[in-house]
Scaffold this motif. Structure first.
Motif, short mmCIF file in Angstrom:
data_model
loop_
_atom_site.label_atom_id
_atom_site.label_comp_id
_atom_site.label_asym_id
_atom_site.label_seq_id
_atom_site.Cartn_x
_atom_site.Cartn_y
_atom_site.Cartn_z
N LYS A 116 2.54 6.42 10.02
CA LYS A 116 2.25 5.00 9.77
C LYS A 116 0.79 4.78 9.42
O LYS A 116 0.46 4.04 8.49
CB LYS A 116 2.59 4.16 11.01
CG LYS A 116 4.06 3.96 11.24
CD LYS A 116 4.30 2.94 12.35
CE LYS A 116 3.78 3.43 13.68
NZ LYS A 116 3.94 2.42 14.75
N GLU A 117 -0.11 5.41 10.17
CA GLU A 117 -1.54 5.21 9.92
C GLU A 117 -1.93 5.66 8.52
O GLU A 117 -2.76 5.03 7.86
CB GLU A 117 -2.35 5.94 11.00
CG GLU A 117 -2.30 5.25 12.35
CD GLU A 117 -2.77 6.11 13.51
OE1 GLU A 117 -2.95 5.56 14.60
OE2 GLU A 117 -2.96 7.33 13.32
N ALA A 118 -1.34 6.77 8.07
CA ALA A 118 -1.59 7.22 6.70
C ALA A 118 -1.15 6.14 5.70
O ALA A 118 -1.87 5.82 4.75
CB ALA A 118 -0.85 8.53 6.43
N PHE A 119 0.00 5.56 5.95
CA PHE A 119 0.50 4.50 5.07
C PHE A 119 -0.41 3.27 5.11
O PHE A 119 -0.75 2.71 4.06
CB PHE A 119 1.92 4.12 5.49
CG PHE A 119 2.53 3.02 4.66
CD1 PHE A 119 3.03 3.29 3.40
CD2 PHE A 119 2.60 1.73 5.14
CE1 PHE A 119 3.59 2.27 2.63
CE2 PHE A 119 3.16 0.71 4.38
CZ PHE A 119 3.66 0.98 3.12
N PHE A 120 -0.81 2.87 6.31
CA PHE A 120 -1.70 1.71 6.44
C PHE A 120 -2.98 1.89 5.62
O PHE A 120 -3.51 0.94 5.06
CB PHE A 120 -2.11 1.48 7.90
CG PHE A 120 -0.97 1.23 8.86
CD1 PHE A 120 0.24 0.73 8.43
CD2 PHE A 120 -1.14 1.51 10.22
CE1 PHE A 120 1.28 0.50 9.33
CE2 PHE A 120 -0.11 1.27 11.12
CZ PHE A 120 1.10 0.78 10.68
N LEU A 121 -3.47 3.15 5.58
CA LEU A 121 -4.75 3.44 4.94
C LEU A 121 -4.60 3.93 3.50
O LEU A 121 -5.58 4.32 2.87
CB LEU A 121 -5.52 4.48 5.77
CG LEU A 121 -5.86 4.05 7.20
CD1 LEU A 121 -6.53 5.19 7.96
CD2 LEU A 121 -6.76 2.82 7.22
#
Length: 346
Positions: A276-281
């Motif tokens: 998720k964090e990769a997607f957010f960023l």
């Protein structure tokens, strides 16, 4: 003033709870009380986050013995949590995610008849052999209010005949936190490394761990691996010959880890949180699993399921530049505000 009990105990739970606890602490209506189960007892997986997120003196840490079997540790957690809950006597409790701490909290709260909010409810991999799947199913069934992060999570709950009145599609607290924190990150122009994490039981078994690590050299790019203590300390890992392009480091703080994500070429992980964090960023990720709870990102072709086959990565054409997530799969960045409003209504 109403007493809100938060039960946490692992790296992802410190992250998921931090922004909600911080906002609740500013409210005149609520008093935070936090129990840390100590499931993650390594300092780089626990204390570093307690310090970073400024969890204050209202936290109680359980004295769980180290080197216990999983079932014995779970039993001890349930016992100690039950005792603490009776002393605290909260108005309501909040549990997070799908760890053994979540399971122990859900069981003990139910037995003590304490109303419970499950943050990150409704996730399903449909693999009942996964401990996380077992934990989240019990947590959902034992909770009174289900905070679903995505439309898929809501559909899962409705398919399982949960009462619609218990389900609240508010989004993801991790999205709120990542968006706020990303404003503080330094973005570099060169992306000279890949970020990798591993922790799932299946991938830490000797056969799969060997297969994954041995194939990393074929990527011919520096790989930074903040290693999980359970892998670093395992006998199997110590026997593996490590490729020269692998740079192993200790687990990092939340902000430092986000900096690694945003400045990487892409991410390899079996973590739902890092996916998720990769997607957010705006970074692509390759998932070392055959399934994921965050199916939206896969359908959007920003994340790719590859099992343990690192070789498959070369078959995907991805941009080296950051992408802008087009759809708001995880809410509008106000999930914590919605939860607080719900708590006031309750």
């Amino acid at each position: 003033m109403k007493k809100i009990l938060h039960i946490i105990g692992t790296r992802p739970q410190y992250i998921k709870s931090s922004i909600l606890i911080k906002k609740l602490s500013k409210s005149k209506f609520f008093k935070n009380v936090v129990i840390d189960t100590s499931q993650h007892f390594d300092k780089n997986m626990s204390d570093i986050f307690l310090k970073e997120f400024k969890f204050s003196s209202f936290i109680t840490k359980l004295n769980i013995k180290k080197n216990l079997s999983r079932i014995t540790r779970l039993a001890q957690m349930i016992k100690l949590l039950g005792e603490c809950q009776k002393k605290i006597n909260p108005d309501i409790a909040i549990i997070y995610g799908d760890t053994d701490s979540t399971l122990a909290a859900a069981i003990s709260l139910k037995k003590n008849d304490i109303k419970t909010v499950h943050v990150e409810a409704g996730l399903r991999s449909y693999d009942n052999n996964m401990p996380e799947e077992q934990n989240r199913i019990v947590a959902d069934n034992f909770s009174d209010y289900l905070i679903a992060p995505t439309k898929t999570a809501v559909r899962n709950l409705l398919k399982e005949n949960f009462d619609k009145k218990k389900i609240f599609m508010f989004g993801d607290t991790m999205y709120d936190l990542a968006i706020n924190t990303s404003k503080e990150l330094e973005i570099k122009t060169s992306n000279e490394y890949i970020l990798m994490t591993l922790h799932r039981d299946k991938n830490t078994e000797k056969k799969n761990l060997n297969k994954i690590i041995e194939s990393l050299s074929k990527l011919k790019t520096k790989i930074i691996w903040p290693i999980h203590p359970k892998i670093k300390n395992s006998k199997d890992f110590k026997k593996i010959k490590l490729p020269k392009n692998l740079d192993i480091i200790d687990p990092l703080s939340y902000k430092d880890n986000l900096s690694l994500v945003i400045n990487s070429k892409f991410v390899i992980t079996d973590s739902g949180g890092l996916q998720k964090e990769a997607f957010f960023l705006g970074k692509y990720s390759f998932i070392l699993r055959d399934e994921t709870e965050w199916i939206e990102i896969v359908k959007d072709k920003k994340s790719f399921l590859i099992g343990s086959k690192i070789d498959l990565i070369k078959n995907f054409k991805i941009s080296k530049k950051r992408f802008k997530p087009k759809k708001s799969f995880f809410g509008s960045g106000d999930t914590t505000d919605k939860i607080i409003k719900l708590l006031k209504n309750i």
